[in-house]
Enzyme design. Sequence first.
Site, PDB file in Angstrom:
ATOM      1  N   HIS A   1       7.569  -2.444   2.526  1.00  0.00           N
ATOM      2  CA  HIS A   1       7.429  -0.994   2.324  1.00  0.00           C
ATOM      3  C   HIS A   1       8.775  -0.280   2.194  1.00  0.00           C
ATOM      4  CE1 HIS A   1       3.451  -2.043   3.396  1.00  0.00           C
ATOM      5  NE2 HIS A   1       3.574  -1.964   4.696  1.00  0.00           N
TER       6      HIS A   1
ATOM      7  N   HIS B   1       0.816  -1.222   0.000  1.00  0.00           N
ATOM      8  CA  HIS B   1       0.000   0.000   0.000  1.00  0.00           C
ATOM      9  C   HIS B   1       0.850   1.274   0.000  1.00  0.00           C
ATOM     10  CE1 HIS B   1       0.520   0.015   4.412  1.00  0.00           C
ATOM     11  NE2 HIS B   1       0.168   1.271   4.372  1.00  0.00           N
TER      12      HIS B   1
ATOM     13  N   LYS C   1       0.567   5.503  -2.110  1.00  0.00           N
ATOM     14  CA  LYS C   1       0.595   6.821  -1.457  1.00  0.00           C
ATOM     15  C   LYS C   1       1.044   7.878  -2.452  1.00  0.00           C
ATOM     16  CE  LYS C   1       1.691   4.965   3.154  1.00  0.00           C
ATOM     17  NZ  LYS C   1       0.722   5.375   4.148  1.00  0.00           N
TER      18      LYS C   1
HETATM   19  C1  BG6 Z   1       1.427  -2.367   7.533  1.00  0.00           C
HETATM   20  C2  BG6 Z   1       2.087  -3.005   8.711  1.00  0.00           C
HETATM   21  O1  BG6 Z   1       1.787  -3.016   6.351  1.00  0.00           O
HETATM   22  O2  BG6 Z   1       1.809  -1.003   7.459  1.00  0.00           O
HETATM   23  C3  BG6 Z   1       1.727  -2.284   9.990  1.00  0.00           C
HETATM   24  O3  BG6 Z   1       1.678  -4.374   8.815  1.00  0.00           O
HETATM   25  C4  BG6 Z   1       2.035  -0.809   9.868  1.00  0.00           C
HETATM   26  O4  BG6 Z   1       2.410  -2.838  11.106  1.00  0.00           O
HETATM   27  C5  BG6 Z   1       1.437  -0.226   8.587  1.00  0.00           C
HETATM   28  O5  BG6 Z   1       1.509  -0.144  10.992  1.00  0.00           O
HETATM   29  C6  BG6 Z   1       1.911   1.188   8.371  1.00  0.00           C
HETATM   30  O6  BG6 Z   1       1.198   1.771   7.330  1.00  0.00           O
HETATM   31  P1  BG6 Z   1       1.024   3.345   7.239  1.00  0.00           P
HETATM   32  O7  BG6 Z   1       0.298   3.554   5.952  1.00  0.00           O
HETATM   33  O8  BG6 Z   1       0.225   3.755   8.445  1.00  0.00           O
HETATM   34  O9  BG6 Z   1       2.382   3.933   7.261  1.00  0.00           O
END
Ligand code: BG6
Length: 478
Positions: free
Chosen positions: A228, A166, A170
């Site tokens: 990520h 995801h 962004k």
């Molecule tokens: C998720 C993780 O993929 O991403 C979580 O499993 C984490 O642990 C989250 O909190 C963070 O996403 P964002 O969009 O809030 O930075």
Amino acid sequence: MKIVIVGGTGDLSRRMLLPALYFLDADGLLGPDVEVIGLSRQSLDQAGFRDMALAAVRERAGADYDAAVAARFADRIDYIPADLSNAAGAQTLKARIGDAETIFYLSVSPSLFDGICLSLKAAGLTAAPNRIVLEKPIGRDGPSSGAINGAVANAFSEDRTYRIDHYLGKETVQNLIALRFGNALFEPLWTGRSIDHVQITVAETEGVGDRWPYYNDYGALRDMLQNHMLQLLCLVAMEPPASLDPDSVRNEKVKILRSLRPIGAGEIGQLSVRGQYRAGVAAGKATGSYVEECGQPTDTETYVALCAHIDNWRWAGVPFLMRTGKRMAEKRTQIVIQFKPVPHSIFPGAGGADVLANKLVIDLQPDEDISLLLMNKTPGLDRDGFRLSPLPLSLSLATAFGGGRRRIAYERLLMDVIHNNSTLFVRRDEVEASWAWIDGVRAAWAEAGVTCRPYDAGGWGPVAAYNMIAQLGRSWNE
Ligand code: BG6
């Protein structure tokens, strides 16, 4: 077209997927033929699921909730109570959707992917143009991720398999691509000749809370870094792709992942730190430790700092310093490109000011901003020569484009799946290459016996992470 959310009543569906689809509808981006079908084992009927979906949308949308759009969106919603891991469940689904073009969004545990793919295939639901969307985690190491990818590949071809990260949905992450390849300015400087090092920080204030059964089995390295953070690293480090075409971009990313220098047991102690939060004060409130949340002793890391090197011409000698943690002092997702200092200063100590090296700071969360730190003459007269001070040249994205609603990353990603565009999805070879490197880090930790250092909840991580970066001759951008 049908969008089937498998795990439709689950947390991700309610918090992200249904609201994201609602917003696409609000923006006129869902064609009139798009139906959204929730599927899960829960015995609900269509009305029950619609109510649940609208409540979730209302909660997420807040002031952006529009009753007319919600009514239109509700008309698209249906629900099928079924267990897709058995043939009968897939037959029930088949009876409902027939031969319509369908996107299957698997928002369930990856341990179910194999069985679901088998029954979808047996029900004749996996042929083109149908496609599948997979949520992370895709495995917990190279072999388990290979097994999941293999099972999915038996049912869906790679070009119809959409692996979500995801972060790639962004806005500011995509802006990294725009910044690098929409401006001629940076490219000549974007090498180890001008760049001293790169820092990537993903700090979260939340603890692990009731997610610990999943998290305790993964830890920060697998939960955040493998996906990520390595994706962010790829976008910073990749060569300019020939086009935005999915394979052009992903070919460049995978080259970076394959160029990550393996870290052995002999050097893992100098190049990484594992941490775990203990009790502390976060956001003004006393909070418990990770061990208390788990209710059992555990050595799972909730913080990791790691120094990576990319073995290619562009990045030779440039450390990529990454750190991520739960229960940190603030929520901050930031990339810092730290340039080298001027080769010779003509302002020796003038007015006590040092000539600081330039840095490009890309803030992704909570605020979206890009700023370039430049040295300026401090206005005024000074007998001893110039006085200099650093000033940021800021893009202030919110000001430039208006405060507007912050989009949910899934809006972009779902729209791209609908339009068959996989540029912002992770290809199988990328997943494999990133696991290969991460597995190496874990093996080195195990061999060298690297354990977690405690850090206070509400702080900036273990002291050892500051020592690590100091020994590398750098400091964290704070
Ligand atoms: C998720 C993780 O993929 O991403 C979580 O499993 C984490 O642990 C989250 O909190 C963070 O996403 P964002 O969009 O809030 O930075």
